[in-house]
Design a protein around this motif. Structure first.
Motif: not given
Lengths: 774, 132
Positions: A539-566
């Motif tokens: 259960e803990k791992m599933a929760t972490i998994g959902r959290l990580v998935s959400g975080v990864a998605h949210e981080v990926n957008n700004p990261l895409a912009a940073i990488l792209g503009f760089t």
């Protein structure tokens, strides 16, 4: 003794005269008749025989006559005259002659005198030689008539001798009979029809202190004081004079007699006699009375019965026990059929007695008069006759119905409790207050423990050392009367493995309310605890998994912009060198961030990208090869213990390799850190439906095996790892439908990682092959 | 819609992306290489553009707020503009998402995983939509 030429008897003077008269010398038949009369009247044999000899001498003109009577080995000679035999030698010779059997007349010469001696045998009716008639005579021959006369005389003598002998025998036996009667200790009294005593025996006279003859003629009523019979007749011992025989008990002054009466009827009333025999049975009666009293008053049932079980005599207790009105009712012939609930039970009893002779504590259920059942315990013995056949059985019967019911109730309760103890899935033990095991239920033995390693041992010995203090404290608490519930601790199982147990301790008190025992209920909750832990972890791992998935998605957008503009900035050729270098750093760090996020996503990923049959042993060998240089150069020994023909699993070989590599790296790092001579043992095997891969190292072990798979949980130096390696392994293994576990080795350094992957079933394999070929 | 406007308009690429910075970067990268770009900030806005005119290609984020996401856009094109079905590039920030995986597994539509390099974007656009 004067010498004589011839034997000349002192004969009557007339005798020679008769010769001269010319008259017939003798009237033989008349003289013989006279002899018969003499013989009939004579009672004394010697006198008769002397007279007989004299008469015979006269009749046959003999000088001397005598009769020799044979008495045993002797010969008694009877004669009126004593001049023959003259000498002892002559007497001896005569005696021999008289004793000799001969068929009839024998005449022998008598040397000394020149006379002749004639012998004639006297035979009894049974041909026994009773004696011999003999006479001495001048005349040599005996005429035929004389010989006949001799025969007649001999037979007369025989008759008389026989009669007298018989008479004296009768006299002797009569005397003997009186002596016999006198020898009898019972009292004997004979009276006539006039109630006068005719005879008593010596015992009775002695009892009365007078000679036996003194009682004769006295009235029989004078004996009334000996025993009072209550008879109204003049004789105290007669009851019914018409009876030929009577028998009854008479008592008086503390004595008891068995009175047996016989009556003889004479030709006339005067000749009738009544004989009373009084047997003193006082002692016997007393014994009988005591026995009867005991028989009737004893509380146990007593009985006498036929070998077939039919009662012959029973006591009151038995009658009461069986619910009958009276002994008579119980003795009725048809009772035994009612008594035994089944005929088989009766037959069993009868044959058991016949076989063994006696039965001790024989338990039998009988039916009372009212139909109720009576549980009895019997002690029975058989009485046998001379041939060994059982003729009677005797027994004692106890009513054990209450005990039986109590016992069966007790037994039922005990069975019930036993059943509970035996069927429960918990191990139940009883300890004394010192902690020694005194009882263990069946479950303990089913779990593999042996009796000799439990009973008498301290239970705490089985508890893991780090938990022993807790257990002892709980035992103390319980010994002081308090219950301890659900103490969770690790203990050794019968096979030596450690198990997780929930233990409850309850005080058990004696009559004085003192705690004397402790009941311990132990439940192996290892599986439950493991499952709980796994569930919580999943259960803990599933929760972490959902959290990580959400975080990864949210981080990926700004990261895409940073990488792209760089990238766009770096494309600009007018960008100065210094700025370009800075932009390169941004680019580099962005790339690193991207990798972290990708790792996080790998952990959270739900399904493997590919599903194909994977040979786990082959993947492991490839993985080991990847690190073999490092291992051998740092002295880390890797041993492979692979199960041959291991079933494949369905999955992604690349991802599984990543998992194995991660675990190996982890083990390598732990070994490097510990400084031990490194050893990694890798074992594969089929475990039920899974393929199990175990990695055992002797490194430092894991600080917290529970959290080892959590993302960013790392014990490594900063920069050495992201702390996502094992989280990714976890994600991959979960995505393969398997599980990954970690624990520190028991009793030695290092840790063990286990990866379990589902073995591919035939159908799954076939489907996967078809899928791949499409 | 007239036949004379078609060729000129067909050179534009529709970029459907709710994240302004990502949308701006994609637009800048494409325009530098001579592509015309039309932006839509949501799935609904994107579909509206698609109904109004034709595009050389569509680049769409998969996960977007609102009732229409990238998968819905993809599905709409496949049904209503079948000639455009092979001219779609998807962008995803979360390939671990099971719905995303299902979508990618069920069609040959290429997908760019965020973050991605400019070169990779241009390569995929040239390969899928052709050069401007």
């Amino acid at each position: 003794m004067r010498e004589r030429k011839t034997i000349s008897a002192r004969r009557p003077a007339a005798a020679p005269g008769r010769k001269t008269t010319g008259r017939p010398k003798h009237d033989y038949s008349k003289e013989l008749m006279e002899l018969v009369v003499e013989a009939a009247n004579s009672r004394v044999l010697p006198e008769f025989l002397r007279g007989f000899a004299e008469r015979a001498a006269e009749m046959l003109d003999a000088e001397w006559a005598g009769v020799g009577e044979i008495v045993g080995s002797r010969v008694e000679i009877y004669s009126r005259t004593t001049d023959f035999p003259a000498t002892e030698k002559e007497r001896e010779w005569l005696a021999q002659g008289l004793r000799r059997r001969r068929p009839g007349l024998e005449v022998l010469p008598l040397m000394r005198t020149g006379q002749h001696i004639a012998f004639y045998p006297i035979y009894a009716s049974d041909a026994e030689l009773m004696g011999t008639l003999c006479m001495v005579r001048k005349a040599v021959g005996f005429s035929q008539a004389e010989e006949k006369l001799l025969a007649a005389l001999a037979s007369h003598a025989a008759l008389s001798m026989e009669k007298v002998r018989r008479f004296s025998q009768l006299e002797r036996s009569k005397k003997q009979w009186v002596e016999d009667i006198d020898a009898i200790s019972d009292y004997i009294a004979v009276h006539d029809h006039a109630w006068k005593i005719v005879r008593t025996n010596r015992s009775l006279a002695t009892e009365l202190g007078i000679p036996p003859a003194a009682l004769v003629g006295e009235p029989i009523s004078s004996l009334r004081h000996i025993a009072e019979t209550g008879s109204a007749l003049p004789c105290p011992f007669c009851r019914d004079t018409r009876e030929a025989r009577e028998e009854y008990i008479a008592t008086s002054a503390g004595r008891t007699f068995l009175v047996s009466t016989s009556r003889t009827r004479g030709v006339t009333e005067e000749e009738s006699r009544t004989i009373h025999v009084l047997k003193d049975i006082t002692d016997r009666r007393e014994a009988e009375r005591r026995y009867r009293e005991l028989f009737d008053s004893i509380q146990e049932g007593l009985f006498f019965a036929t070998p077939e079980g039919q009662f012959l005599d029973v006591n009151d207790a038995l009658v009461r026990m069986l619910g009958y009105e009276s002994a008579e009712e119980l003795l009725r012939a048809d009772v035994s059929a009612h008594l035994y609930p089944t005929q088989a039970a009766k037959a069993r009893l009868v044959s058991a007695i016949a076989e063994r002779g006696a039965l001790r504590n024989y338990e039998e259920t009988l039916r009372k008069k009212d139909g109720g059942l009576l549980h009895t315990m019997q002690n029975i013995s058989a009485v046998r006759d001379a041939l060994g056949h059982v003729v009677q059985i005797r027994g004692l019967m106890l009513d054990v119905t209450e005990q039986k019911m109590f016992q069966s109730q007790l037994q039922r309760e005990r069975d019930f409790n036993q059943k509970i103890l035996n069927t429960t899935q918990s191990m139940i033990l009883v300890l004394d207050t010192a902690g020694l095991i005194s009882y263990a239920n069946r479950r303990c033995y089913e779990a593999g423990y042996r009796k000799d390693e439990l009973i008498g041992h301290r239970l705490v010995e089985w508890v893991e050392s780090s938990h022993q203090k807790d257990f002892d404290a709980a035992l103390q608490t319980t010994a002081h009367g308090q219950q301890v519930d659900n103490l969770e601790l690790r203990a050794r199982r019968a096979d030596g493995s450690l198990g997780h147990f929930s233990i409850s301790l309850s005080p058990m008190r004696d009559e004085a309310n003192q705690v004397n025992n402790v009941v311990v209920v132990m439940t192996d909750i290892t599986d439950a605890a493991l499952l709980q832990a796994k569930l919580a972890h999943a259960e803990k791992m599933a929760t972490i998994g959902r959290l990580v998935s959400g975080v990864a998605h949210e981080v990926n957008n700004p990261l895409a912009a940073i990488l792209g503009f760089t990238d766009l900035l770096l494309e600009n050729p007018e960008m100065p060198i210094a700025a370009r270098e800075d932009l390169q750093i941004i680019l580099q760090e962005t790339q690193r961030t991207k990798e972290i996020v990708q790792d996080l996503l790998s952990f959270a990923r739900q399904r493997p990208t590919q599903k194909e049959p994977v040979n786990v042993n082959a993947v492991l060998r490839q993985t080991i090869k990847l690190r073999s240089y490092d291992f051998s150069s740092h002295g880390v020994e890797v041993s492979e213990d692979f199960e041959a023909n291991l079933s494949p699993t369905l999955g992604d070989a690349q991802q599984l390799q990543q998992v194995f590599l991660n675990i190996l790296n982890n083990a390598y790092d732990a070994i490097q850190e510990s400084g031990n001579h490194g050893r990694i043992r890798i074992r594969t095997r089929r475990a039920e439906d899974d393929i199990e891969v175990a990695f055992m190292d002797n490194g430092t072990g894991v600080v917290d095996p529970e959290r080892i798979f959590d993302p960013f949980f790392t014990t490594k130096q900063a920069g050495k790892g992201t702390g996502l390696g094992l989280s990714i392994c976890y994600g991959i293994v979960r995505a393969h439908g398997g599980e990954i576990l970690c624990w520190n080795n028991e009793g030695e350094s290092g840790s063990t990682f286990v990866v379990r992957l589902p073995a591919a079933t035939e159908t799954a394999l076939a489907a996967a092959v078809k899928e791949a070929g499409r | 819609m007239t036949a004379t406007t078609m060729p000129r308009q067909a050179t534009a690429i529709l970029v459907i992306e709710d994240e302004p910075s990502v949308s701006a970067f994609v637009r800048a990268a494409l325009e530098r290489r001579g592509y015309k770009v039309v932006q839509a900030s949501s799935g609904a806005a994107g579909l509206q553009q698609l109904e109004e005119r034709t595009f050389a290609g569509v680049i769409s984020d998969i996960r977007m707020p609102g009732s229409i996401n990238g998968a819905d856009v993809h599905e709409w094109i496949r049904k209503n503009r079948p000639q455009m079905a092979s001219r779609i590039i998807l962008i995803s920030g979360d390939t671990a998402n099971s719905e995303t995986q299902k979508l990618l597994a069920s069609s040959p539509t290429p997908c760019l995983e965020k973050p991605f390099r400019v070169q990779k974007l241009i390569l995929m656009v040239e390969k899928t939509f052709g050069k401007p």
